[in-house]
Write an enzyme that holds these catalytic residues in place. Structure first.
Site, mmCIF file in Angstrom:
data_model
loop_
_atom_site.group_PDB
_atom_site.id
_atom_site.type_symbol
_atom_site.label_atom_id
_atom_site.label_comp_id
_atom_site.label_asym_id
_atom_site.label_seq_id
_atom_site.Cartn_x
_atom_site.Cartn_y
_atom_site.Cartn_z
ATOM 1 N N TRP A 174 -0.724 7.952 7.424
ATOM 2 C CA TRP A 174 -0.254 8.700 8.586
ATOM 3 C C TRP A 174 0.504 7.803 9.556
ATOM 4 O O TRP A 174 1.421 8.248 10.252
ATOM 5 C CB TRP A 174 -1.415 9.397 9.280
ATOM 6 C CG TRP A 174 -1.877 10.593 8.516
ATOM 7 C CD1 TRP A 174 -3.031 10.727 7.803
ATOM 8 C CD2 TRP A 174 -1.154 11.818 8.347
ATOM 9 N NE1 TRP A 174 -3.079 11.964 7.192
ATOM 10 C CE2 TRP A 174 -1.940 12.650 7.522
ATOM 11 C CE3 TRP A 174 0.076 12.290 8.810
ATOM 12 C CZ2 TRP A 174 -1.529 13.936 7.151
ATOM 13 C CZ3 TRP A 174 0.485 13.565 8.446
ATOM 14 C CH2 TRP A 174 -0.314 14.374 7.629
ATOM 15 N N GLU A 195 -1.558 -7.181 7.793
ATOM 16 C CA GLU A 195 -0.227 -7.004 8.357
ATOM 17 C C GLU A 195 -0.117 -7.783 9.667
ATOM 18 O O GLU A 195 -1.118 -8.237 10.237
ATOM 19 C CB GLU A 195 0.014 -5.501 8.574
ATOM 20 C CG GLU A 195 1.364 -5.113 9.159
ATOM 21 C CD GLU A 195 2.538 -5.557 8.310
ATOM 22 O OE1 GLU A 195 2.921 -6.741 8.454
ATOM 23 O OE2 GLU A 195 3.071 -4.739 7.536
ATOM 24 N N HIS A 226 0.833 -1.209 0.000
ATOM 25 C CA HIS A 226 0.000 0.000 0.000
ATOM 26 C C HIS A 226 0.870 1.262 0.000
ATOM 27 O O HIS A 226 2.090 1.204 0.226
ATOM 28 C CB HIS A 226 -0.925 0.009 1.215
ATOM 29 C CG HIS A 226 -0.173 0.097 2.524
ATOM 30 N ND1 HIS A 226 0.300 1.285 3.037
ATOM 31 C CD2 HIS A 226 0.194 -0.867 3.399
ATOM 32 C CE1 HIS A 226 0.923 1.060 4.172
ATOM 33 N NE2 HIS A 226 0.882 -0.236 4.421
ATOM 34 N N VAL A 227 0.247 2.397 -0.212
ATOM 35 C CA VAL A 227 0.960 3.676 -0.271
ATOM 36 C C VAL A 227 0.997 4.340 1.113
ATOM 37 O O VAL A 227 0.507 3.791 2.094
ATOM 38 C CB VAL A 227 0.306 4.606 -1.314
ATOM 39 C CG1 VAL A 227 0.453 4.026 -2.704
ATOM 40 C CG2 VAL A 227 -1.172 4.843 -0.985
#
Length: 238
Positions: free
Chosen positions: A12, A85, A8-9
């Protein structure tokens, strides 16, 4: 079988150096711009490879990317919880300093036995590695798979598919928004490509770059520190 593994990009959580495993984290402005570039890149890649299956972590920072690609190429996306994750348990969503405040003992035990220590309310890296292996075993030999997930997921796939020791994952720098390609045939895996779109060149300068917010680097440094402390403590007891 060909697997296209995508991280993913920027979120925060990355910028703030937080251990966001199952914890949701929104894209930064830069992350939103990265997502547009990455989705287009993957749609273009489909023209060459023709993905017949798309899988994603159900965590939104990965699922949104897969869903946009699926919509763009007319393919359904399967969200699988095994692609999440690593579960950081009591350390979920925390920075390193916050983790130590919560439980310095648990943190140091984890750092000293990174592979087998089960993080309270979480899991161990060996358990996580086995979950990745379980998912891989269910794929079909003629699949061309796009899989959008996380750095930890991709590390788990690399070490399983390339038959490497679990701890060798630290040799692979899985960058945010990167694309890793593995060919896997008759039980033999070959790393055939690792690329990252030129985000810095394509994103307007008003969107601040991430800088050094690689979570794997942070954890490796913290682990080294904890191991040194544990070694010193053992010497004192001797």
């Amino acid at each position: 079988m060909k697997l296209v593994l995508v991280r993913h990009v920027e979120t925060w959580g990355n910028v703030e150096h937080r251990l966001n495993g199952h914890t949701e984290s929104e894209y930064t402005d830069r992350g939103k711009a990265m997502k547009e570039i990455l989705v287009k890149e993957l749609i273009d890649l489909n023209e060459k490879l023709n993905f017949n299956k798309i899988f994603a972590s159900p965590t939104s920072r990965a699922l949104k990317i897969a869903s946009d690609v699926g919509a763009g190429i007319g393919k359904d996306v399967t969200a699988d919880p095994r692609l999440r994750e690593f579960n950081f348990g009591i350390f979920e969503g925390k920075t390193r300093d916050e983790c130590i405040e919560i439980s310095q003992e648990a943190w140091e035990l984890w750092m000293a036995d990174y592979l087998d220590y089960v993080v309270p309310q979480g899991q161990s890296q060996r358990d996580y590695h086995d979950i990745c292996a379980e998912f891989i075993a269910e794929l079909e030999s003629d699949d061309t798979v796009l899989l959008v997930a996380h750095g930890g997921t991709i590390h788990g796939f690399l070490t399983n598919l390339l038959e490497l020791p679990i701890d060798s994952k630290w040799h692979f720098d899985i960058k945010l928004g990167s694309i890793t390609v593995i060919d896997y045939n008759h039980g033999f895996g070959m790393l055939s490509g690792m690329t990252t779109p030129p985000y810095d060149e394509l994103i307007p300068p008003d969107k601040e770059p991430l800088g050094d917010a690689n979570k794997s680097v942070m954890r490796a440094e913290a682990r080294t520190e904890a191991q040194a402390k544990a070694k010193a403590a053992r010497k004192q007891k001797a």
